[in-house]
Design a protein around this motif. Structure first.
Motif, PDB file in Angstrom:
ATOM      1  N   LEU A 287       0.836  -1.207   0.000  1.00 27.41           N
ATOM      2  CA  LEU A 287       0.000   0.000   0.000  1.00 27.41           C
ATOM      3  C   LEU A 287       0.869   1.255   0.000  1.00 27.41           C
ATOM      4  CD1 LEU A 287      -2.794  -1.101   2.509  1.00 27.41           C
ATOM      5  CD2 LEU A 287      -3.090  -0.644   0.073  1.00 27.41           C
ATOM      6  N   GLU A 288       1.916   1.274   0.819  1.00 25.34           N
ATOM      7  CA  GLU A 288       2.821   2.424   0.864  1.00 25.34           C
ATOM      8  C   GLU A 288       3.534   2.621  -0.476  1.00 25.34           C
ATOM      9  OE1 GLU A 288       5.307   1.321   4.112  1.00 25.34           O
ATOM     10  OE2 GLU A 288       3.948   2.123   5.658  1.00 25.34           O
ATOM     11  N   GLU A 291       1.249   4.157  -3.191  1.00 29.20           N
ATOM     12  CA  GLU A 291       1.059   5.592  -2.966  1.00 29.20           C
ATOM     13  C   GLU A 291       2.330   6.378  -3.262  1.00 29.20           C
ATOM     14  OE1 GLU A 291      -1.509   7.147   0.347  1.00 29.20           O
ATOM     15  OE2 GLU A 291       0.422   7.842   1.117  1.00 29.20           O
ATOM     16  N   ASP A 313      -5.330  -0.092   6.673  1.00 31.28           N
ATOM     17  CA  ASP A 313      -4.769   1.096   6.026  1.00 31.28           C
ATOM     18  C   ASP A 313      -5.315   1.337   4.623  1.00 31.28           C
ATOM     19  OD1 ASP A 313      -3.283   1.526   8.252  1.00 31.28           O
ATOM     20  OD2 ASP A 313      -1.345   0.984   7.383  1.00 31.28           O
ATOM     21  N   THR A 317      -5.239   5.020   2.201  1.00 33.52           N
ATOM     22  CA  THR A 317      -4.173   5.026   1.196  1.00 33.52           C
ATOM     23  C   THR A 317      -4.676   5.678  -0.087  1.00 33.52           C
ATOM     24  OG1 THR A 317      -3.259   2.961   2.084  1.00 33.52           O
ATOM     25  CG2 THR A 317      -2.579   3.596  -0.128  1.00 33.52           C
TER      26      THR A 317
END
Length: 557
Positions: A287-288, A291, A313, A317
């Motif tokens: 997810l990080e 993004e 999360d 996101t």
């Protein structure tokens, strides 16, 4: 079956001409066209096309200086790390054949495939588990050389220093010597050597990709440069979004698997796109990464998308750059697709492929018409037949399900050292050789294929064939059910009876007897299960798809 006369909802014409080229040539074109373009984003460090192409050239020259060239086997025993890319293309530049090995292999599994393939040199990384396995194989087999890359040196400078200072337990103590070499030393040596790249025949063998295939015994599918480069072009032809060089692909699938090899690595290199890569799938990190790098496309397996839906999360996101997610490797449950699209606003389409077909056979369109529950339409230049389920020398009756067989430029040349297995998987029709998939399918009037089940998975209940996936689809409609696998259990009276194994959604409340009663009221008489077993988890393969074969071995042996 003449799919060229059926409606085509992909953006590229079915009869598009594809160029048979070698993978080094494909890489070279992109590296020369946009040398400063990013190819990999890896844990905060960006690798440009020119950098990785130069590393591949250096590796190639170092191999040739050691007498490794045309037809020799170079193995990759690596997770998703930058050295994989340089080793993959560099070995092919030298004329060698790449052999992919899963980093999850045991010593026995790796040794068996090293011996079967004839691998002379193996590239790995200084992760303790991988290094330990590789050295045991080196000492106990005909493998000649081990090349070890440094994880710390592939990270951004500060992260690399921190790893060496504070996480020494995560770095193997490598016993370098005559037959265990440093990756960076090899690149330095190759960079000092002169000589151009050897020209590669596009129709020469490029990759041995091991698969259980249709018999369960690991076999090396022989894939040529043309098989792989054309399948990358077929994959690129599915993209309706404009300039493909601007795409950023989320690289969570493992490169050693054929799905990622085509849809991520070769696809990106062909089009000049970039890959935001993680060493392995970890939901929060994925997810990080989406993004941070503005990922635009995400090929994955259903369990990855389930993990994203389940993660707290997800809602916070920013997924606004994602244009499409492509699910393959296993059937995509309808409820999961609906939950994912509702939670993210991103279209999730299902595709289909095989190791024996270089990775991709069909996909639902990324825009416009699609048919959930199907595997979409075949990619350009690919033909299909439906064969009689009992006799593959006969075409299935019109309107009836049949074993899916394919003919196209991405289909393998056969199995390495397994001519008898190749005879079983190919069949002649209409003057052409067709690859039998082992999957039972239907084809509708719009050219969309639906997989009904695998021939080997069908359950024989009192003389009737039960397709376990159809029973699983009904189970997945229950709000408490997260995952489901149905297998046949021996029965003295009926031969076999279906038994369901499931996991529950977080907070899901249901008992096995309750689910059995609910399910059996919704399926045919012969599809009724004898039992629903609730488990904490179901077995999964190396890339995270549900593993019916492992479940069957566990509960029936």
């Amino acid at each position: 079956m003449d799919v060229s006369k059926l409606p085509n909802h992909h953006p590229t014409a079915w009869d598009t001409h594809f160029e048979a080229m070698s993978l080094p040539d494909m890489f070279g074109r992109s590296a020369k066209a946009s040398p400063q373009a990013p190819l990999l984003h890896f844990l905060g460090r960006t690798y440009r096309y020119s950098e990785l192409y130069a590393d591949a050239q250096a590796f190639s020259r170092a191999l040739r200086a050691r007498g490794i060239g045309e037809g020799d086997r170079v193995g990759l025993f690596l997770p998703n790390v930058p050295s994989y890319v340089a080793a993959y293309y560099g070995a092919m530049m030298a004329g060698a054949v790449v052999v992919n090995f899963s980093p999850l292999y045991t010593v026995d599994e790796l040794a068996q495939q090293v011996a079967d393939s004839g691998t002379r040199l193996l590239v790995t990384v200084d992760v303790p588990e991988l290094y330990a396995t590789a050295t045991k194989v080196l000492r106990g087999s005909a493998l000649e050389t081990l090349v070890v890359s440094s994880l710390a040196k592939m990270l951004p400078t500060l992260k690399g220093i921190a790893l060496r200072l504070f996480a020494r337990s995560k770095i193997a103590r490598v016993d370098y010597g005559r037959d265990i070499l440093r990756w960076n030393d090899l690149l330095d040596e190759g960079a000092r050597l002169e000589g151009g790249d050897a020209a590669q025949d596009p129709h020469a063998l490029a990759l041995l990709q091991y698969t259980g295939g249709t018999t369960g015994t690991p076999k090396g599918a022989m894939l040529t440069h043309a098989n792989l480069s054309i399948n990358a072009q077929q994959t690129a032809g599915l993209n309706p979004f404009g300039d493909p060089a601007g795409e950023v692909l989320m690289g969570a699938l493992p490169f050693f698997h054929v799905f990622a090899n085509t849809t991520l690595l070769n696809h990106a290199v062909l089009t000049g796109a970039s890959i935001a890569m993680v060493p392995r799938f970890e939901t929060k990190q994925v997810l990080e990464t989406i993004e941070k790098y503005g990922a635009t496309g995400f090929p994955g397996v259903p369990t990855m998308f389930q993990a994203l839906v389940d993660h707290p999360d997800l809602a916070k996101t920013d997924l606004s750059t994602l244009k499409v997610c492509i699910s393959g490797g296993a059937p995509l449950p309808g409820p999961l697709r609906e939950k994912f699209e509702a939670a993210t606003g991103v279209r999730l389409v299902e595709g289909y492929g095989l190791t024996e077909s270089s990775g991709v056979v069909s996909a639902n369109p990324y825009e416009g018409m699609r048919k959930p529950g199907t595997i979409g339409q075949v990619v350009m230049g690919t033909e299909v037949l439906l064969l009689d389920k009992e006799d593959p020398t006969v075409i299935a009756p019109d309107g009836e399900p049949g074993e899916l067989a394919i003919h196209g430029p991405q289909v393998m040349q056969g199995y390495w050292n397994r001519p008898e297995a190749a005879k079983d998987v190919f069949v002649e029709h209409h003057g052409k050789s067709w690859l039998r998939t082992g999957d039972v399918a239907t084809l509708d009037e719009d050219g969309f294929l639906e997989i009904v089940d695998r021939i080997k998975d069908m359950i024989a209940v009192g003389g009737f064939k039960v397709f376990p996936s159809q029973v699983e689809d009904v189970l997945l409609e229950h709000e408490a059910v997260k995952e489901a696998l149905v297998i046949g259990r021996p029965d003295d009276y009926r031969g076999e009876v279906p038994v369901a194994y499931i996991t529950l959604e977080n907070g899901g409340e249901a008992t096995g007897p309750q689910l059995r009663e609910w399910l059996n009221a919704r399926v045919g008489k012969h599809e009724r299960v004898a039992e629903v077993v609730i488990r904490d988890e179901l077995p999964k393969t190396m890339i995270g798809k549900l593993d019916r074969k492992a479940l069957r071995a566990e509960v029936l042996n």
